[in-house]
Design an enzyme around this catalytic site. Structure first.
Site, PDB file in Angstrom:
ATOM      1  N   THR A 115       1.016  -1.213   0.004  1.00 40.34           N
ATOM      2  CA  THR A 115       0.146   0.193   0.094  1.00 40.34           C
ATOM      3  C   THR A 115       0.818   1.218  -0.017  1.00 40.34           C
ATOM      4  O   THR A 115       1.474   1.652   1.004  1.00 40.34           O
ATOM      5  CB  THR A 115      -0.904   0.078   1.341  1.00 40.34           C
ATOM      6  OG1 THR A 115      -1.458  -1.177   1.284  1.00 40.34           O
ATOM      7  CG2 THR A 115      -1.878   1.263   1.154  1.00 40.34           C
ATOM      8  N   LYS A 191      -7.118   0.673  -3.111  1.00 34.79           N
ATOM      9  CA  LYS A 191      -6.623   0.092  -1.962  1.00 34.79           C
ATOM     10  C   LYS A 191      -6.522   1.089  -0.612  1.00 34.79           C
ATOM     11  O   LYS A 191      -7.171   0.606   0.405  1.00 34.79           O
ATOM     12  CB  LYS A 191      -5.199  -0.516  -2.195  1.00 34.79           C
ATOM     13  CG  LYS A 191      -4.591  -1.171  -0.785  1.00 34.79           C
ATOM     14  CD  LYS A 191      -5.193  -2.260  -0.228  1.00 34.79           C
ATOM     15  CE  LYS A 191      -4.731  -2.961   0.769  1.00 34.79           C
ATOM     16  NZ  LYS A 191      -4.282  -2.353   1.905  1.00 34.79           N
ATOM     17  N   LYS A 259      -0.702   5.781   8.572  1.00 29.13           N
ATOM     18  CA  LYS A 259       0.021   5.879   7.298  1.00 29.13           C
ATOM     19  C   LYS A 259      -0.872   5.968   6.158  1.00 29.13           C
ATOM     20  O   LYS A 259      -0.879   6.602   5.268  1.00 29.13           O
ATOM     21  CB  LYS A 259       0.952   4.905   7.038  1.00 29.13           C
ATOM     22  CG  LYS A 259       1.807   5.019   5.908  1.00 29.13           C
ATOM     23  CD  LYS A 259       1.360   3.884   5.009  1.00 29.13           C
ATOM     24  CE  LYS A 259       1.684   2.585   5.257  1.00 29.13           C
ATOM     25  NZ  LYS A 259       1.295   1.737   3.768  1.00 29.13           N
TER      26      LYS A 259
END
Length: 320
Positions: A115, A191, A259
């Site tokens: 990711t 994603k 994140k």
């Protein structure tokens, strides 16, 4: 070497060598799946000790990312964040010769499974094109136990020929693949959106459990009733179970969730979109970090924050 169109043809192409970089909680079980599928695999990890378990399964170990690139026709990356990708793909500062991209030969395929930011994915598209290399984005949905079972769901994007090459190699890792489009960055954008939905779901579950507890209702009874009546979702059930019965080892941490949420907000802002819930969740993740919950399981940490913010930290609903 000719390209292969099907999984059986790939398996017959004994000269095909796959490189796998990043053997963390997700990467290690994914690499094991590839070895179980009898692929010729070369692995690399920043912490060399993590490669030991794979050697017994038949993996070759490379000393540097560039060594993987020189030996392999296909490389898969499963690294933590953009910073790790910058160092591994482009080489440590002042040492680009050690980077993966500089050593990857023209025509080789890079499958980016982590990711990462939309910005980095766009840059990788340009860099690979400039070098004559193929590139697809293939970020995965699923926790480590899902990776171990080969049941990940993969969002795949890239040029048609590159996608066709990647598909059979991803089969041992997944229960399904969604082709998002021809631009790799769109898979990474998807994603990030999916992970945002996970955080939103956990947030809603956490506050609903706090509410149930305030009314003297067992959160387990509350969830079983509501899920049976409304969602009938095994995915909700799996996360509720993690929240109410924290695992000994976190599957994904609050730091990882923070994140991904930051990358989502940056991607949205770059195209003029404002996500008010994402902004609210970002504040919660920041507060959690300050309270020392950064290494807590993502779902458990969000639930603890819901309890603290709702005045029910000493809940009986969370089983230590």
């Amino acid at each position: 070497m000719r390209e292969c169109d099907t999984a059986s043809e790939v398996e017959k192409e004994f000269e095909l060598r796959i490189g796998f970089l990043g053997l963390g909680k997700m990467g290690e079980p994914m690499a094991k799946r590839l070895l179980a599928a009898r692929y010729d695999l070369t692995v690399w990890n920043r912490t060399h000790e993590r490669t030991a378990a794979l050697v017994g399964d038949g993996a070759q170990v490379a000393a540097m990312p560039a060594d993987v690139a020189r030996e392999c026709d296909v490389v898969m990356t499963m690294l933590f964040d953009d910073a790790a990708h910058e160092e591994v793909l482009f080489g440590p500062r002042g040492l680009p010769v050690n980077g993966l991209l500089g050593a990857l030969r023209p025509g080789a395929l890079h499958i980016a499974m982590s990711t990462i930011s939309v910005v980095l994915s766009e840059r990788l598209t340009e860099e690979h094109a400039r070098r004559g290399q193929a590139y697809v984005a293939a970020p995965v949905f699923g926790r480590p136990n899902i990776a171990e079972a080969g049941r990940l769901w993969i969002a795949l994007a890239g040029a048609d020929d590159a996608v066709a090459r990647a598909r059979p190699l991803l089969a041992p890792l997944s229960r399904g693949i969604s082709v998002v489009g021809k631009e790799p960055w769109k898979a990474h954008a998807l994603k990030l959106g999916g992970n945002f939905l996970i955080s939103a779901m956990i947030h809603a579950l956490g506050e609903s459990f706090v509410y149930a507890e305030s009314q003297g209702i067992d959160p387990t009874v509350f969830f079983e009733t509501v899920n049976s009546a409304l969602f009938q979702s095994p995915f909700y059930a799996a996360y509720a179970n993690v929240m109410l019965h924290p695992p000994e080892h976190p599957g994904a941490t609050m730091e990882l969730g923070a994140k991904d949420l930051r990358l989502l907000r940056e991607a949205a802002e770059s195209r003029g979109a404002r996500l008010s819930l994402a902004d609210e969740l970002a504040g919660i993740f920041d507060e959690a970090r300050k309270q020392g919950l950064g290494d807590e399981d993502w779902a458990v940490g969000q639930y603890r924050m819901a309890q603290r913010r709702g005045g029910g930290e000493a809940s009986e609903g969370v089983k230590e």
